[in-house]
Design an enzyme around this catalytic site. Structure first.
Site, PDB file in Angstrom:
ATOM      1  N   GLY A 132      51.888  36.913  36.224  1.00  0.00           N
ATOM      2  CA  GLY A 132      50.640  37.048  35.475  1.00  0.00           C
ATOM      3  C   GLY A 132      49.928  38.332  35.858  1.00  0.00           C
ATOM      4  O   GLY A 132      49.953  38.732  37.025  1.00  0.00           O
ATOM      5  N   GLY A 143      46.540  39.398  34.315  1.00  0.00           N
ATOM      6  CA  GLY A 143      45.273  39.491  33.583  1.00  0.00           C
ATOM      7  C   GLY A 143      44.212  40.126  34.470  1.00  0.00           C
ATOM      8  O   GLY A 143      44.515  41.021  35.254  1.00  0.00           O
ATOM      9  N   VAL A 167      42.588  39.011  37.113  1.00  0.00           N
ATOM     10  CA  VAL A 167      42.813  38.874  38.557  1.00  0.00           C
ATOM     11  C   VAL A 167      44.074  39.639  38.970  1.00  0.00           C
ATOM     12  O   VAL A 167      44.066  40.390  39.948  1.00  0.00           O
ATOM     13  CB  VAL A 167      42.938  37.385  38.952  1.00  0.00           C
ATOM     14  CG1 VAL A 167      43.236  37.253  40.440  1.00  0.00           C
ATOM     15  CG2 VAL A 167      41.662  36.633  38.591  1.00  0.00           C
ATOM     16  N   THR A 174      45.546  42.222  37.680  1.00  0.00           N
ATOM     17  CA  THR A 174      45.343  43.673  37.685  1.00  0.00           C
ATOM     18  C   THR A 174      44.668  44.128  38.973  1.00  0.00           C
ATOM     19  O   THR A 174      45.038  45.140  39.574  1.00  0.00           O
ATOM     20  CB  THR A 174      44.473  44.080  36.468  1.00  0.00           C
ATOM     21  OG1 THR A 174      45.085  43.557  35.294  1.00  0.00           O
ATOM     22  CG2 THR A 174      44.358  45.585  36.350  1.00  0.00           C
ATOM     23  N   LYS A 209      43.662  26.317  39.830  1.00  0.00           N
ATOM     24  CA  LYS A 209      42.979  25.061  40.186  1.00  0.00           C
ATOM     25  C   LYS A 209      43.469  23.877  39.368  1.00  0.00           C
ATOM     26  O   LYS A 209      43.618  22.772  39.865  1.00  0.00           O
ATOM     27  CB  LYS A 209      41.467  25.203  40.046  1.00  0.00           C
ATOM     28  CG  LYS A 209      41.028  25.651  38.681  1.00  0.00           C
ATOM     29  CD  LYS A 209      39.623  26.241  38.714  1.00  0.00           C
ATOM     30  CE  LYS A 209      39.465  27.241  37.598  1.00  0.00           C
ATOM     31  NZ  LYS A 209      39.810  28.612  37.956  1.00  0.00           N
ATOM     32  N   VAL A 218      39.315  27.798  44.262  1.00  0.00           N
ATOM     33  CA  VAL A 218      37.961  27.236  44.268  1.00  0.00           C
ATOM     34  C   VAL A 218      36.969  28.277  44.759  1.00  0.00           C
ATOM     35  O   VAL A 218      37.163  28.871  45.811  1.00  0.00           O
ATOM     36  CB  VAL A 218      37.879  25.991  45.181  1.00  0.00           C
ATOM     37  CG1 VAL A 218      36.460  25.414  45.172  1.00  0.00           C
ATOM     38  CG2 VAL A 218      38.876  24.931  44.745  1.00  0.00           C
ATOM     39  N   GLY A 248      36.203  31.306  43.941  1.00  0.00           N
ATOM     40  CA  GLY A 248      36.563  32.727  43.961  1.00  0.00           C
ATOM     41  C   GLY A 248      36.655  33.314  45.349  1.00  0.00           C
ATOM     42  O   GLY A 248      37.480  32.894  46.160  1.00  0.00           O
ATOM     43  N   LYS A 293      38.132  21.619  40.664  1.00  0.00           N
ATOM     44  CA  LYS A 293      37.734  22.136  41.973  1.00  0.00           C
ATOM     45  C   LYS A 293      37.263  21.008  42.888  1.00  0.00           C
ATOM     46  O   LYS A 293      37.560  21.001  44.089  1.00  0.00           O
ATOM     47  CB  LYS A 293      36.643  23.193  41.794  1.00  0.00           C
ATOM     48  CG  LYS A 293      37.170  24.466  41.121  1.00  0.00           C
ATOM     49  CD  LYS A 293      36.047  25.341  40.604  1.00  0.00           C
ATOM     50  CE  LYS A 293      36.572  26.654  40.035  1.00  0.00           C
ATOM     51  NZ  LYS A 293      35.518  27.406  39.314  1.00  0.00           N
TER      52      LYS A 293
END
Lengths: 437, 437
Positions: free
Chosen positions: A17, A19, A21, A23, A109, A136, A138, A209
């Site tokens: 992935g 996106g 995060v 990147t 999560k 959870v 960040g 979470k």
């Protein structure tokens, strides 16, 4: 001074992935390469990035991109970092990675809250690490403290604001007095809410979470399905105004509590719902997209953790922290904490959970009304903590805050009161948290 | 569900010292024995407690007590928990334990801040663990987040309230308007200050903690001697009142900052001093004996950690968390993080550190006074952010808040201003933190 030791064989990392995060993870791996090498004891090498549309990722060197996530995991990699989100294909890919003995770092999560047990079992069977701090709150270091720092204590309660979108909306409603619908529209325009905001506003994100937090805090496997969930779509401007009048604020809370029943047996309650908390409570001052989590433990007392709960860079910071830990475990040997679910406590249904209610009514302003309303509370064995009645012409406003009682009894009380002929309107019903019961 | 696995050989623990914290450690080890066994994977067995006067410890089984700490370490123990405090004999005992390959858990900030390097080297040489979460901010999980959760990020700043005694005194001065001397006396009577309060009020305790925090945050060995230290004994009721007038509060802060000089070279500044912070700053609301630490990192952004910074049970909670970690490392293999001092940044002298000053003066109320004062600031290249002048008869009150400048330039400016004939009195001089410069 300690010296830089010669670095060992590189730790080879696959990223699934890319996106917001992902990147940031790529950027940080590149920018902080020297520091990471020093902290891990070996270079941390990004060997592949699995994405759906390689031509959409100009920021990643083309030779690293692949559409074949399974093939990437199968190749010579030591650690798999997953930031795809959602259940499939993430579940199948991570199970394959763990079964092959590759360490996993994930921010997923939903996957952990639904299939955490299966993932942990695969990790245990192969001896691989499974880390998920980013899942959870960040960037806020929260899971590691629960899993490790408080491992010698008895956690009694975790209560927090763990969803930035709903906190932004509730903060804005509190500031402007606007309705939920208006405020959601504004949040969407500003980019604080997604085009389809269901996962956030209906509490699914917070419930996932809460399940993860409860599992760690109480050494018990809790899944998203175990979590009582109410979103914020039914929070009205009247609710927010009623809270203000009593010096309270409305927040969407994730609450995990250890409870002892009459027989001394232990159980946990895990729930997500809007609640009024006193404005003097530390969580009341947490506004906008910030997250904060309160933890209570028998020896440690009250702790609070505060920071940015979402966003590319903050989430990537948590991912990188985990990546350093699992890479270091590869280099020096050893493993991080495994699943700890030995306590195996039962999850109590919401109806049996003790809560407090705030009820705001429009009633006829004549004698005997308060007595009728109070009788319904008494009938359900619900004790009243605060009453405020204020006449205004033919009507009166009546506010009741209860002591702690079973949620089902409170619910029945409100249902019956709503049917009393002297009650014109039930203006607001909301649970109350964060103060002595 | 995961099952309870048969537990392995007990992890044998020696406790050095049995004061407030040690007593709580003994109690928790006993009360939570089953939980600890499940979390560690083996029983955690307390095999001896070294104290000076065995007949003073009725709460510990007599057969565990010994006066021979060195002999206890030398016996068949796996982990040594040290809560004696002070440099000797703790240093000699822990070095012996680490050299013998025994893991160490300590709450000893003074020892770590002065001799941390030596201890880490001994731990590295034998492969033993050295954990010390309890040394800073009691129960607040802070060192583990810095050491591990943020290991993939670049920490730029750590700023916090890390001493409960001084925070209690400053909070009380703010509440009552009383003098430092009166408030200290009250704090001593209430048990918030020790009979000899020097370590707290002169900032030694906070400086040791700042050294530990800076070492972890910046991967650089920082000792207590590197920390610029000012205590609170010179904080006057006038300082506190001046802060109130500007919407600020006075706090004793430990501040660790990463700085980049003109040439792009990096250095750190580590300091403990009273400072005014805006009342809207999260640290301003931290009152009484609580601790709170703000951490800023490039990717994570701003984080805050809050909780009880001292006391027997909270500190014991941190000790037990570390004990579970090192015991688990013994059982499953592996080691915790070692010292990470590879960055080896230089510590900048206070004079070269950029700070901001608040200066409150009593001046003659006549024309030209402001011009004279302003000229002194200009002469030292110090730019002024805020000026407030208010006449009252023959005198006027003049308050100046500067922009950021080198501390030495600010100091010289104040010295020169104090000598101006138009300046009747320098009412208050204090650094300003926690707002844009």
């Amino acid at each position: 001074m300690s010296e830089r030791k010669p670095a060992g064989r590189p730790v080879r990392v696959a990223l699934l992935g890319c996106g917001t995060v992902g990147t940031e993870v790529v950027r940080l791996l590149h920018e902080q390469a020297d520091d990471l090498t020093a902290r891990v004891g070996a270079p941390v090498e990004l060997v592949g990035v699995a994405v759906r549309r390689p031509n959409k990722h100009r920021e990643v060197p083309a030779e690293l991109l692949t559409t074949d996530a399974a093939g990437l995991i199968d190749s010579d990699v030591d650690v798999v970092v997953e930031v795809i989100g959602g259940i499939e294909p993430a579940r199948t890919l991570l199970l394959a990675a763990l079964r092959a003995g590759k360490s996993v770092v994930t921010a997923n999560k939903a996957l952990l809250a639904e299939h955490g047990g299966e993932l942990f079992e695969a990790a245990d069977a192969s001896g691989a690490d499974l880390y998920f701090e980013a899942a959870v709150a960040g960037a806020i270091p929260l899971l590691r403290p629960l899993r490790e720092s408080l491992a010698g204590d008895r956690i009694t309660r975790v209560m927090g604001i763990v969803n930035g979108t709903t906190n932004f909306i509730l903060s804005a409603m509190d500031g402007t007095g606007a309705s939920y619908a208006e405020t959601l529209e504004e949040a969407t325009q500003l980019g604080y809410a997604e085009a389809d905001p269901t996962a956030d506003v209906d509490g699914f994100d917070a419930a996932a979470k809460a399940a993860i937090l409860a599992s760690l805090a109480f050494h018990t496997r809790v899944t998203a399905a175990d979590v009582h969930r109410e979103g914020i779509a039914s929070v009205t401007a009247a609710d927010v105004a009623a809270a203000r009048e009593l010096g309270r604020a409305v927040k969407l809370l994730a609450i995990c509590e250890r409870e002892v029943d009459e027989t001394g047996g232990e159980a946990v309650s895990v729930r997500v719902h809007p609640a009024m908390i006193p404005r003097s409570h530390p969580l009341a001052g947490v506004n906008g997209a910030f997250n904060a989590v309160f933890v209570e433990a028998e020896a440690a007392g009250q702790l609070m953790f505060y920071g940015q709960g979402a966003g590319g860079a903050p989430t990537a910071s948590a991912v990188l922290g985990d990546l350093v830990a699992v890479a270091r475990n590869r280099v020096v040997g050893g493993r991080g904490p495994r699943e700890s679910a030995y306590a195996d406590l039962s999850v109590r249904p919401m109806g049996q959970t003790p809560t407090r209610y705030h009820v705001s009514l429009d009633v006829a302003d004549r004698s005997g009304v308060l007595a009728q309303v109070a009788a319904v509370f008494a009938e359900h064995d619900v004790s009243i903590a605060v009453v405020r009645q204020q006449g205004r012409g033919e009507d009166a406003s009546l506010v009741v805050v209860t002591h702690s009682a079973q949620d089902s009894a409170l619910q029945s009380t409100v249902d019956k009161i709503a049917g009393l002929p002297v009650v014109r309107e039930v203006v607001s019903v909301m649970r109350v948290e964060g103060e002595e019961s």
